[in-house]
Design an enzyme around this catalytic site. Sequence first.
Site, PDB file in Angstrom:
ATOM      1  N   THR A  37      12.295  -2.866  -5.065  1.00  0.00           N
ATOM      2  CA  THR A  37      13.156  -3.943  -4.571  1.00  0.00           C
ATOM      3  C   THR A  37      12.396  -5.248  -4.392  1.00  0.00           C
ATOM      4  O   THR A  37      12.997  -6.319  -4.359  1.00  0.00           O
ATOM      5  CB  THR A  37      13.783  -3.552  -3.221  1.00  0.00           C
ATOM      6  N   LEU A 138      -0.595   4.512  -2.788  1.00  0.00           N
ATOM      7  CA  LEU A 138      -0.887   4.005  -1.450  1.00  0.00           C
ATOM      8  C   LEU A 138      -1.504   2.614  -1.496  1.00  0.00           C
ATOM      9  O   LEU A 138      -2.007   2.110  -0.504  1.00  0.00           O
ATOM     10  CB  LEU A 138      -1.811   4.973  -0.707  1.00  0.00           C
ATOM     11  N   SER A 141      -5.162  -0.994  -4.630  1.00  0.00           N
ATOM     12  CA  SER A 141      -5.426  -2.318  -5.202  1.00  0.00           C
ATOM     13  C   SER A 141      -5.182  -3.418  -4.181  1.00  0.00           C
ATOM     14  O   SER A 141      -5.999  -4.340  -4.019  1.00  0.00           O
ATOM     15  CB  SER A 141      -4.563  -2.549  -6.447  1.00  0.00           C
ATOM     16  N   ASP A 185       2.982  -4.976  -1.194  1.00  0.00           N
ATOM     17  CA  ASP A 185       1.755  -4.255  -0.848  1.00  0.00           C
ATOM     18  C   ASP A 185       0.785  -5.130  -0.071  1.00  0.00           C
ATOM     19  O   ASP A 185       0.214  -4.719   0.948  1.00  0.00           O
ATOM     20  CB  ASP A 185       1.081  -3.729  -2.114  1.00  0.00           C
TER      21      ASP A 185
END
Length: 402
Positions: A37, A138, A141, A185
């Site tokens: 999303t 997870l 990066s 992230d």
Amino acid sequence: MTDIRDDVTIGFTAVFGHEPDGLWSAPGRVNLIGEHTDYNLGFVLPFAIDRRTVVGVGLRDDRMLRVASTFADELVEISLDALAALTPEDAGRELSGWSAYVLGVAWALGLDEFGGDLAAVPGLELFIDSDVPVGAGLSSSAAIESAVALALNDVWQLGLERPALARVGQRAENVAVGAPTGIMDQSASLLGVRDHAVFLDCRSLEGQVVPLGLDEAGIVVLVIDTGVKHSHATGGYGERRAACERGAAAMGVESLRDVSVADLPRAREVLDDVTYRRVAHVVTENQRVLDTVDTLRGVGSDEGSPSGPLAIGELLDASHRSMRDDFEISVPELDLAVEVAVEAGAIGARMTGGGFGGAAIALVKLDDLSRVQVAVDNAFSEHGFSAPDTFVVRASDGAARN
């Protein structure tokens, strides 16, 4: 985290001949709900985890960046002048391997939109280590990018706020690494708060912390790393993003953020079957994020009706079904992990991350943890899959100087 900090100091000293001037760290993340999303300008609900990347930094008296890590034996060097001269096309071509995550951040900090000027900053030495699993979904990066971005922002005295540093990390990953990821992230890694999730509006980039209440409820998040490696820089992720863009164009909107669940009947009429299913996942996933936030906050709950983390299991389960059937980014190992975890007593479970491998998460009462882990291990063995790595993560604070 004490051991990894010590390891970075030892590694830095071994490579560069002196101790670092400072240590910075940033966590990986688990996305509780809201998959694919973010680049559709929708909503996500990740949280920072207690697995971190640590970077040691030392100042130089010249214009060189020298980067080393535990990931590879090589020492990568580039002058700041050469880095600043790279066009986006050059950066994507000339920065490669693990060091692209580091040098890409330094390059992005020099872009006009971030007010950077690499001509005015000193060279640096950097050494990196991490206990965030690679390829498990997870966001190892983003942990690298966020730790480096915070460190360079501090050492170079750039004065950028954390939302801007998240955009720096995203730009590094999109351009230097070549992975078409969204902002989620890096935002989770930089904005995380203990026992809270980060509710992020990926259009406005406004982030709010939402209490998870896991500690009080006696609930843990079990990560089930299938060992099936994935890479955002390869085809499947990019193909899904392209399908979302086609769907938005056909619906006459800027992004799928502007399509609601009520619009899906019209979407079915104007889109081919595959594109429709991709769109349907994103649209319903956005709604699931909003519903999860409301449930965690107790918004709209009648007195005595369930709320909090015990009440979000079906939303997690529905998210996985949507990723499996509509977005088609799951793999048999992930499906098995989710199915068995729920059968063994998990409150809810779903794959997490970009898909095509990686990890699933299960929300589990502490008293049920061992039973769920044993059930998953046994099921993988019975199906001939390699044993998964299962471990508990806790919602933790974001990037910091250590």
